[in-house]
Enzyme design. Structure first.
Site, PDB file in Angstrom:
ATOM      1  N   TRP A  15       2.358   1.579  -3.439  1.00 51.45           N
ATOM      2  CA  TRP A  15       1.238   2.516  -4.528  1.00 51.45           C
ATOM      3  C   TRP A  15       1.379   3.641  -4.479  1.00 51.45           C
ATOM      4  O   TRP A  15       1.002   4.225  -5.636  1.00 51.45           O
ATOM      5  CB  TRP A  15      -0.137   1.820  -3.707  1.00 51.45           C
ATOM      6  N   HIS A  16       1.812   4.461  -3.487  1.00 51.80           N
ATOM      7  CA  HIS A  16       1.850   5.923  -3.459  1.00 51.80           C
ATOM      8  C   HIS A  16       3.076   6.276  -4.276  1.00 51.80           C
ATOM      9  O   HIS A  16       2.996   7.282  -4.733  1.00 51.80           O
ATOM     10  CB  HIS A  16       1.752   6.155  -2.112  1.00 51.80           C
ATOM     11  N   GLY A  17       4.273   5.516  -4.204  1.00 52.28           N
ATOM     12  CA  GLY A  17       5.175   5.971  -4.925  1.00 52.28           C
ATOM     13  C   GLY A  17       6.359   5.205  -4.755  1.00 52.28           C
ATOM     14  O   GLY A  17       6.506   4.292  -4.033  1.00 52.28           O
ATOM     15  N   PHE A  42       0.166  10.354  -7.198  1.00 45.26           N
ATOM     16  CA  PHE A  42       0.303   8.860  -7.103  1.00 45.26           C
ATOM     17  C   PHE A  42      -0.472   8.159  -8.343  1.00 45.26           C
ATOM     18  O   PHE A  42      -0.652   6.960  -7.996  1.00 45.26           O
ATOM     19  CB  PHE A  42      -0.327   8.592  -5.806  1.00 45.26           C
ATOM     20  N   GLY A  61       0.889  -1.210   0.005  1.00 47.17           N
ATOM     21  CA  GLY A  61       0.058   0.254  -0.009  1.00 47.17           C
ATOM     22  C   GLY A  61       0.907   1.111   0.010  1.00 47.17           C
ATOM     23  O   GLY A  61       0.666   2.206  -0.640  1.00 47.17           O
TER      24      GLY A  61
END
Lengths: 356, 462
Positions: B324-326, B462, B321
């Site tokens: 997923w943001h970067g 993102f 997770g």
């Protein structure tokens, strides 16, 4: 409706309104907002780069602003701006005009001709510049550095301040203004600000970095638009570079570093920044007290091309640029700051300012 | 085209008109809405429209094949199609978002002996959101949770502009019925929508932007030169800034969708009032956390196995997770902190503690993790923590206004949901013209109090 029976029951506790009425009420809301805000919207439109969209925006907002002012609809916004102290920009514009008159400007003939065939002059730091005959820097009397410029400074300025202030003998300040430059003093008047900083703080060194927003048409004091990179535009833009350089140097014994633009990912943008770099270099080279720093080699790969990742001193690949292909990353900011500190230390009396 | 701009306002007026004029004719409406959404997406970079069209086509084809094979009783082939579609989506995401990160790490691992070529691609806006929605579609089809959507319906769903670039992550099961059924054009929830849009704009343009420029950016760019009090307020400030930024975006997206006759799921529910990390994730970015729960944590085994397996699943889900943001180590660490904290909560349940203590601990773990989320490198994050731990000295950045704003925003987290919706109810009861004029005047106030130029939403990256 083709199929009335297929509509959902109203899920909204307060019923809602027909779409047509919602549209009209939305339009009414926009008209009210546009009327009250027309002064601010017209100012925003005037700050756009000279283009068709600017002309259209100004053409739309000018009559609206005129009508709204006549009907006194703009007063709530004006009162709000007054209460928040937002009407303070006009003095700066006047100041700049006064300064343009006060600072002697060389004529166009005195400048070296800009020719694409002519190789750019090689950068040599003028070691004869005397910063101070007997500098006695202490924590009570620190060596002061100001970093001024556009969003490029935003991304490395604070890193520079942190690195510079590792020496207790140095006090550094970074002052970026996003989306600013020398092309649009109507948006932010850099000559006025630089003059203020020099008068008020009298820094020992000034680092200037402009250009990212400057490859656009310029409006002269006479209200004439000059198309970017034409001969007239270059003449006007160079006069602005000259003004800023002269204001920064003043009559003081001050280190003035002009930082050129690094290579950019976009081909067209990169080419425009290189053209601007040539102008900065020419103006700096025509002055003893201004030193142009070329960043091209610092931020290119082994093929001399733009690179987001570059090996550091230990050979480890590091991302030095942000994903936008323009600004410097945290590490890129550290590289540039280190480079600037090294350059400042080369001046007489400043070696060892940050230790070994 | 950012939401808080005049360009979007004009675009939306046209989109609204086209939406309701063509809504009685489903086929025309779908083509028009697809065109409108593609125009919206192409405004950023027209080249990436092809990427979006590819995601639509490939996932729809895979979905059709999954349904065909399931109907024919060939579960193995259906599973293969689902896996192919997921791999395709992950490759898309991997190439644009993660390739360079792993290539650089690999190059550094190999040293000078080998250099892995880099792609240096621009990250297409919204790619993380629409690929996740596409994946949920093929997985749900395979699970027989939903029926396959017609091509145009699926295209409208995946490209629907209010949620295209930064969520919320709306699932096909939520959107498909709304695309199929025509909402009543005589009952547009204008009061609720205007309220949400104004609230979102206020959070983004005024609160988030002000906190960023007044304290957060300064503290995170140069923590060493600030006092520990300033750094602490800077960290609290970022917690509020990112909440105001992202929940503000979501409010606008939900409001805009409501005006078009669509109801999106809630994405934020006063997350900083949570008394545990588990509760926090039920209140923060709800559509992402439920996505991760349903498509990652539970398939990994969830909490059905041994305790140690549950901890592993939690950790893995949160780290992915974070990623997923970067593609930076900071996001990995951010996810790791949340994974560890969620696991520790299971080992040492703190339900017996006083609620104030539980809230305090939860909020400060979240804030600690935000340091890694916000800092632009690992060393910067450590600088912030070091500065926080330094001896107290005078606070220069902290003003009474910033403290008041932080306290006010925190207090708002504890206002009961029914009370916080009072404004919406009041606006909804007004006549339509009053609603419109209130909306207009609200825009003026937001523009007045907002700073010059508004930065893009944090979640756009993102």
């Amino acid at each position: 409706m083709e199929d009335e029976t297929d509509t959902e029951p109203n899920p909204h506790p307060h019923g809602g309104f027909p779409a047509g009425k919602v549209f009209l009420s939305g339009i009414a809301g926009f008209i009210l907002a546009a009327a009250i805000n027309s002064g601010a919207l017209l100012a925003d439109a005037e700050q756009l780069p000279d283009s068709r969209s600017r002309s259209v925006s100004v053409a739309i907002w000018s009559p609206i602003e005129k009508i709204a002012s006549t009907l006194k609809l703009t007063w709530p916004r004006n009162v709000g701006d007054f209460l928040l102290g937002r009407n303070e920009g006009e003095d700066q514009i006047d100041l700049r005009r006064e300064q343009i008159g006060a600072v002697p400007q060389p004529s166009a003939e005195e400048w070296p001709a800009l020719s694409p065939e002519k190789p750019p002059p090689t950068y040599e730091l003028d070691q004869t510049t005397a910063v101070a005959s007997e500098p006695v820097w202490s924590s009570g009397n620190p060596f002061t550095i100001w970093v001024l410029g556009d969003s490029m400074v935003q991304f490395f300025g604070e890193t520079f301040v942190r690195m510079a202030e590792r020496s207790s003998l140095v006090a550094a300040t970074s002052e970026p203004k996003l989306a600013s430059g020398l092309s649009r003093p109507d948006y932010f008047d850099w000559p006025a600000r630089i003059s203020d900083v020099m008068t008020e703080y009298d820094p020992d060194a000034v680092v200037l970095m402009f250009g990212g927003n400057d490859a656009q048409n310029i409006k002269t004091d006479e209200g004439q638009w000059l198309k970017r990179f034409t001969a007239e535009w270059e003449e006007e833009y160079r006069s602005r570079i000259a003004l800023v350089m002269d204001l920064a140097t003043g009559t003081e014994e001050r280190v003035v570093l002009w930082v050129g633009q690094p290579p950019m990912r976009g081909e067209g943008f990169d080419s425009r920044m290189k053209q601007l770099n040539d102008l900065y270099r020419l103006e700096a080279d025509s002055r003893l007290d201004v030193h142009y720093l070329d960043l091209q080699s610092l931020f290119t790969d082994e093929n001399g091309a733009y690179a987001r990742y570059l090996p550091d001193s230990s050979g480890k690949l590091t991302d030095v640029r942000l994903t936008d292909g323009v600004h410097l990353s945290h590490w890129g900011g550290e590289w540039l700051s280190e480079f600037l500190l090294d350059e400042i230390e080369k001046f007489p009396g400043l070696d060892g300012l940050w230790g070994e | 085209m950012l939401f808080p701009t005049l360009a979007f306002g004009l675009f939306f007026l046209v989109a609204f008109l086209l939406n309701w004029l063509t809504r009685p004719h489903p086929m025309i409406w779908k083509i028009v809405m697809l065109g409108v959404s593609i125009f919206f997406y192409g405004w950023w970079n027209w080249r990436f429209v092809f990427l979006l069209l590819w995601a639509i086509t490939s996932n729809w084809v895979a979905g059709t094949q999954i349904d065909k094979h399931l109907c024919a009783g060939s579960k193995r082939l259906a599973k293969n199609w689902m896996r192919t579609a997921i791999v395709g989506d992950l490759v898309l995401l991997g190439v644009f978002k993660y390739y360079d990160f792993f290539a650089v790490e690999l190059s550094n691992l190999l040293g000078s002996s080998a250099t892995v070529p880099l792609l240096e691609l621009t990250l297409p806006v919204g790619i993380s959101f629409f690929t996740f929605q596409a994946m949920s579609y093929v997985i749900d089809l395979h699970r027989r949770d939903i029926d396959p959507m017609p091509m145009l319906d699926f295209a409208v769903y995946l490209s629907f502009f209010p949620q295209l670039v930064a969520g919320p992550i709306v699932r096909a099961a939520e959107m498909a019925p709304q695309i199929r059924k025509q909402p009543d054009p005589r009952r547009v929830a204008s009061g609720e929508a205007f309220h949400l849009i104004l609230r979102g704009l206020f959070k983004k343009v005024v609160i988030s932007s002000w906190l960023a420029s007044a304290i957060v950016d300064d503290v995170f760019s140069n923590p060493e030169s600030h006092s520990s009090q300033d750094v602490l307020i800077g960290i609290y400030g970022y917690a509020i800034q990112i909440y105001a930024d992202f929940s503000g975006y979501t409010d606008i997206a939900i409001g805009v969708a409501l005006l078009l006759g669509f109801r999106f799921p809630t994405n934020f529910d006063r997350p900083y009032s949570a008394l545990s990390l588990r509760e926090f994730w039920k209140r923060w970015h709800i559509t992402l956390s439920s996505w991760l729960r349903d498509y990652l944590y539970i398939p990994l085994g969830g909490n059905r196995g041994k305790q140690s397996d549950t901890y592993r699943n939690l950790l893995l889900t949160m780290v992915l997770g974070g990623l997923w943001h970067g593609s930076t180590w900071n996001f990995v660490i951010w996810g790791f902190i949340h994974g560890i904290a969620l696991s520790v909560e299971r080992i040492l349940p703190n339900r017996r503690n006083h609620p104030v203590i539980r809230w305090f601990v939860t909020f400060h773990i979240v804030c600690f993790a935000w340091v890694f989320f916000r800092a632009d490198s690992l060393s910067s994050a450590l600088d912030v923590i070091r500065a926080l731990a330094s001896l107290p000295s005078s606070a220069e950045l902290t003003s009474s206004l910033s403290v008041l704003l932080l306290v006010g925003m925190m207090a708002a987290q504890f206002v009961p949901y029914s009370k916080s919706e009072d404004l919406k109810r009041i606006l909804s009861r007004q006549r339509i013209l009053v609603q419109g004029l209130t909306f207009g005047f609200g825009l003026v106030l937001i523009d007045l109090f907002g700073p010059e130029g508004v930065a893009p939403f944090i979640y756009f990256q993102f």
